[in-house]
Design a protein around this motif. Sequence first.
Motif, short mmCIF file in Angstrom:
data_model
loop_
_atom_site.label_atom_id
_atom_site.label_comp_id
_atom_site.label_asym_id
_atom_site.label_seq_id
_atom_site.Cartn_x
_atom_site.Cartn_y
_atom_site.Cartn_z
N GLY A 21 0.81 -1.21 0.00
CA GLY A 21 0.00 0.00 0.00
C GLY A 21 0.84 1.26 0.00
N THR A 22 0.15 2.38 0.02
CA THR A 22 0.80 3.69 -0.07
C THR A 22 0.18 4.64 0.94
N GLU A 23 1.00 5.47 1.55
CA GLU A 23 0.54 6.55 2.43
C GLU A 23 1.10 7.87 1.92
N ILE A 24 0.23 8.82 1.69
CA ILE A 24 0.63 10.16 1.27
C ILE A 24 0.21 11.14 2.35
N LYS A 25 1.17 11.96 2.78
CA LYS A 25 0.90 12.97 3.80
C LYS A 25 0.96 14.36 3.17
N ILE A 26 -0.06 15.14 3.46
CA ILE A 26 -0.10 16.54 3.04
C ILE A 26 -0.05 17.39 4.30
N ILE A 27 0.90 18.32 4.36
CA ILE A 27 1.06 19.19 5.53
C ILE A 27 0.83 20.63 5.09
N LEU A 28 -0.13 21.27 5.73
CA LEU A 28 -0.50 22.65 5.39
C LEU A 28 -0.39 23.54 6.63
N PRO A 29 -0.02 24.80 6.46
CA PRO A 29 0.03 25.72 7.61
C PRO A 29 -1.36 26.18 8.02
N VAL A 30 -1.48 26.52 9.30
CA VAL A 30 -2.73 27.09 9.80
C VAL A 30 -2.88 28.49 9.22
N SER A 31 -4.12 28.94 9.07
CA SER A 31 -4.40 30.17 8.34
C SER A 31 -3.64 31.38 8.86
#
Length: 459
Positions: free
Chosen positions: A442-452
């Motif tokens: 399987g595959t795991e993709i992580k997306i990391i975004l800053p808080v507004s």
Amino acid sequence: MKFQNKLTLLFFFIGTIGLIFFHAAIFYFVSDFNFEDFFKRLQARARLAAEININPNGKSAVTQEMRNRYLEKMEDEQDFIIKVDTLKRMQFERPINLPENFYKTIVSKGNARYNKDNRFYYGQLFGTKSGNYIVVVAASDPSGFHELETLRKVLLLVFAVAVLLTYIAGRVFSHYSVMPLRNLIRNVQNISANNLHLRLEELKGNDEMAELVLTFNNMLNRLETAFSTQNNFVSNASHELKTPLAIIIAEIQIMLAQQKMAPDTEASARVILSHAEKLGHIITSLLGLAQTGFDGKKQNWQKIRIDELIMTVADSVKKIDPESIIQIDFSSLPADESELYTEGNVNLLQLALSNILGNACKYSNNQPVEIKLRFENRRIVIAITDHGIGIPENEQQHIFEPFFRASNTSDFEGHGIGLPLTLNIIRLHKGTIGIRSEEQIGTEIKIILPVSNEILISS
């Protein structure tokens, strides 16, 4: 380390080395002068001692009286008169325990000097009718030693003050030296894709800073031309490519709606329609990929609640593929709801998440796909995990390259544009994306975004 600090340390290092040599030279020459002066005084006493003690005559008493009355008495002064039987064999008494080389030098050169622990010795050879004599005069020089010790302390104090002043001078020197470069950096930081028409103020003269400003301005001219060309292409291609393609698709659909077509013609028309629709998807993706290359300030930015966006994306993927199984995990949501907001373009972020979630469902043959949302270190983390075919380890570094498809995806439709487009969108939103995959697991993709409140975007 910043260039200003490097320049300060270099100035300080060179200045300190110079001060060390300067103070060492002062101490050396002053001590050498003191030693030379003291040995000359010993030399004068050696001659007087020889005149008084070797072949004494009527003048010897007068000389002795003058020496006692007018000549300064040295500390621990001693005179030694040595009768030399033969010079070749060095056969004579040694009343003072001094290095043998001292006596050899006296015999070979006529005089010699030696000092140890502030005790000075001067020896001289005198030849008379009655034979050869060596006169050795010894004395201490506590005043001279005290003067040198005082000079050493003064020089150390002056050196410490001079080192401090050198560092301060280095800071001032580096500050004013780097100021034009600092102003240049500040002006360059104010230039973005929105104001590529701006130019740096050219400096007078022919120095390196003026040349650097000219180089930057020439580079901005090239960038402005490139951005303008790309912008015109994206704007025109949307109409010039999609409109004729839409007409082709519409005409084929009209042909297929008719009942009088031969079976072979109908089959050909359906093949044309299928490839035309596929071409339409490719053109749309390519245009999206090109558009995300622009500065984020050109987009329609707004506050976006991530948990709501995830639910919207999951619903849209299920509508496209009703057999997909999507499990949403909101068990790690922060207590403060304001931490769930980021800033960006909702359509672009929805497209990015849809690409990843759609791939997870497609390449796992509709096995359960998990979306987990959590909050770490003032960042929003979205993890999408599937149990599909995975990505070969040696190919994972290429998955974000346009048109690249892994070697084990030949049984699945795709164009190799979704992930590069997703990467551009996430970067546009000041975020990062990472992947961990193992073939057939399987595959795991992580997306990391800053808080507004951590994204600084001017309107």
